[in-house]
Design a protein around this motif. Structure first.
Motif, PDB file in Angstrom:
ATOM      1  N   ASN A   1     -22.432 -15.083  39.481  1.00 44.02           N
ATOM      2  CA  ASN A   1     -21.661 -16.294  39.553  1.00 44.02           C
ATOM      3  C   ASN A   1     -21.121 -16.288  41.340  1.00 44.02           C
ATOM      4  N   TYR A   2     -22.175 -16.232  42.059  1.00 40.82           N
ATOM      5  CA  TYR A   2     -21.904 -16.398  43.397  1.00 40.82           C
ATOM      6  C   TYR A   2     -21.449 -17.668  43.890  1.00 40.82           C
ATOM      7  N   GLY A   3     -20.369 -17.804  44.781  1.00 38.97           N
ATOM      8  CA  GLY A   3     -19.779 -19.145  45.144  1.00 38.97           C
ATOM      9  C   GLY A   3     -20.913 -20.053  45.623  1.00 38.97           C
ATOM     10  N   ASN A   4     -21.750 -19.594  46.547  1.00 37.28           N
ATOM     11  CA  ASN A   4     -22.718 -20.397  47.187  1.00 37.28           C
ATOM     12  C   ASN A   4     -24.003 -21.001  46.148  1.00 37.28           C
ATOM     13  N   GLU A   5     -24.001 -20.644  45.101  1.00 37.57           N
ATOM     14  CA  GLU A   5     -25.117 -20.824  44.201  1.00 37.57           C
ATOM     15  C   GLU A   5     -24.538 -21.908  43.133  1.00 37.57           C
ATOM     16  N   SER A   6     -25.352 -22.714  42.560  1.00 33.76           N
ATOM     17  CA  SER A   6     -25.041 -23.796  42.000  1.00 33.76           C
ATOM     18  C   SER A   6     -24.930 -23.698  40.530  1.00 33.76           C
ATOM     19  N   LEU A   7     -25.664 -22.559  39.956  1.00 35.77           N
ATOM     20  CA  LEU A   7     -25.774 -21.915  38.771  1.00 35.77           C
ATOM     21  C   LEU A   7     -25.101 -20.732  38.443  1.00 35.77           C
ATOM     22  N   ALA A   8     -24.289 -20.372  37.357  1.00 32.25           N
ATOM     23  CA  ALA A   8     -23.935 -19.039  36.960  1.00 32.25           C
ATOM     24  C   ALA A   8     -24.798 -18.787  35.778  1.00 32.25           C
ATOM     25  N   GLU A   9     -24.763 -17.311  35.675  1.00 35.27           N
ATOM     26  CA  GLU A   9     -25.643 -17.032  34.686  1.00 35.27           C
ATOM     27  C   GLU A   9     -24.844 -15.941  33.924  1.00 35.27           C
ATOM     28  N   ILE A  10     -24.859 -16.014  32.565  1.00 36.25           N
ATOM     29  CA  ILE A  10     -24.224 -14.670  31.522  1.00 36.25           C
ATOM     30  C   ILE A  10     -25.130 -14.233  30.848  1.00 36.25           C
ATOM     31  N   THR A  11     -25.661 -13.126  30.633  1.00 36.22           N
ATOM     32  CA  THR A  11     -26.604 -12.493  29.822  1.00 36.22           C
ATOM     33  C   THR A  11     -25.795 -11.443  29.164  1.00 36.22           C
ATOM     34  N   VAL A  12     -25.755 -11.570  27.737  1.00 36.29           N
ATOM     35  CA  VAL A  12     -25.278 -10.839  26.813  1.00 36.29           C
ATOM     36  C   VAL A  12     -25.935  -9.774  26.216  1.00 36.29           C
ATOM     37  N   ARG A  13     -25.658  -8.120  26.474  1.00 36.88           N
ATOM     38  CA  ARG A  13     -26.557  -7.301  26.033  1.00 36.88           C
ATOM     39  C   ARG A  13     -26.094  -6.975  24.624  1.00 36.88           C
ATOM     40  N   SER A  14     -24.662  -6.824  24.118  1.00 35.37           N
ATOM     41  CA  SER A  14     -24.167  -6.435  22.857  1.00 35.37           C
ATOM     42  C   SER A  14     -22.661  -7.077  22.726  1.00 35.37           C
ATOM     43  N   GLY A  15     -22.579  -7.366  21.299  1.00 34.17           N
ATOM     44  CA  GLY A  15     -21.206  -7.914  21.002  1.00 34.17           C
ATOM     45  C   GLY A  15     -21.323  -9.372  21.226  1.00 34.17           C
ATOM     46  N   ARG A  16     -20.106 -10.186  21.389  1.00 35.21           N
ATOM     47  CA  ARG A  16     -19.976 -11.421  21.656  1.00 35.21           C
ATOM     48  C   ARG A  16     -19.072 -11.679  22.918  1.00 35.21           C
TER      49      ARG A  16
END
Length: 177
Positions: A79-94
């Motif tokens: 989640n870089y401030g200058n990018e319009s998209l944020a990305e979350i990738t879950v490896r384990s758990g919730r």
């Protein structure tokens, strides 16, 4: 305490035993000791989190307008401030992802990958991430199976912070394994 990373990656172990790998051009802010109620940190940029389980104290990451709440899991946030998209990738758990102004709350599980449109305040793309390339900067590995060269190019550029140019643009449509 605040950690600003420029052109390298940095690994931290927090007071609760949680492990954080911070990618280049990122900032991570955390207390030397967590409060009795919660474990709250701030992130600008990209980091991989391996959170120590503690059902009594939620681990909360504030990243721009997004808030991510976990009990014990491993996942990546970009989640870089200058990018319009944020990305979350879950490896384990919730993990639970919410927007600070409301209107968006979702729970994600292992191998879920969310691309969040920060301007429109909604999940733009939700998919299963099975190849770990979202963590290439951390793991040092990229894996491609019959992938378009345009996506391979993008993954290499993001992972190694470089720009790749092809003299023949038709190569971008070729498949690569």
């Amino acid at each position: 305490q605040k950690v600003a990373v420029t052109d390298i990656t940095k690994e931290l172990i927090l007071a609760d035993g949680s492990k954080i790998a911070i990618n280049s051009t990122s900032e991570f802010e955390y207390p030397s000791e967590f409060s009795n109620e919660e474990r709250r940190v701030k992130l600008k940029g990209e980091a991989f989190f391996d959170i120590a389980k503690n059902p009594e104290k939620h681990f909360i990451i504030e990243g721009g307008d997004l808030r991510i709440r976990v009990l014990g899991t491993s996942f990546k946030v970009r989640n870089y401030g200058n990018e319009s998209l944020a990305e979350i990738t879950v490896r384990s758990g919730r993990v639970e992802v919410t927007h600070k102004n409301g209107g968006f709350t979702q729970i994600w599980e292992a191998n879920d990958q969310l691309t969040f449109d920060k301007k429109r305040r909604k999940g733009r793309d939700i998919s299963k991430d099975n190849n770990l390339n979202a963590l290439g900067w951390w793991s040092g590995k990229l894996v491609f199976s019959n992938e378009k060269m345009s996506r391979v190019k993008k993954a290499i550029e993001r992972t190694y912070n470089v720009e790749i140019e092809f003299t023949k643009t038709e190569i971008l449509n070729c498949q690569y394994t």
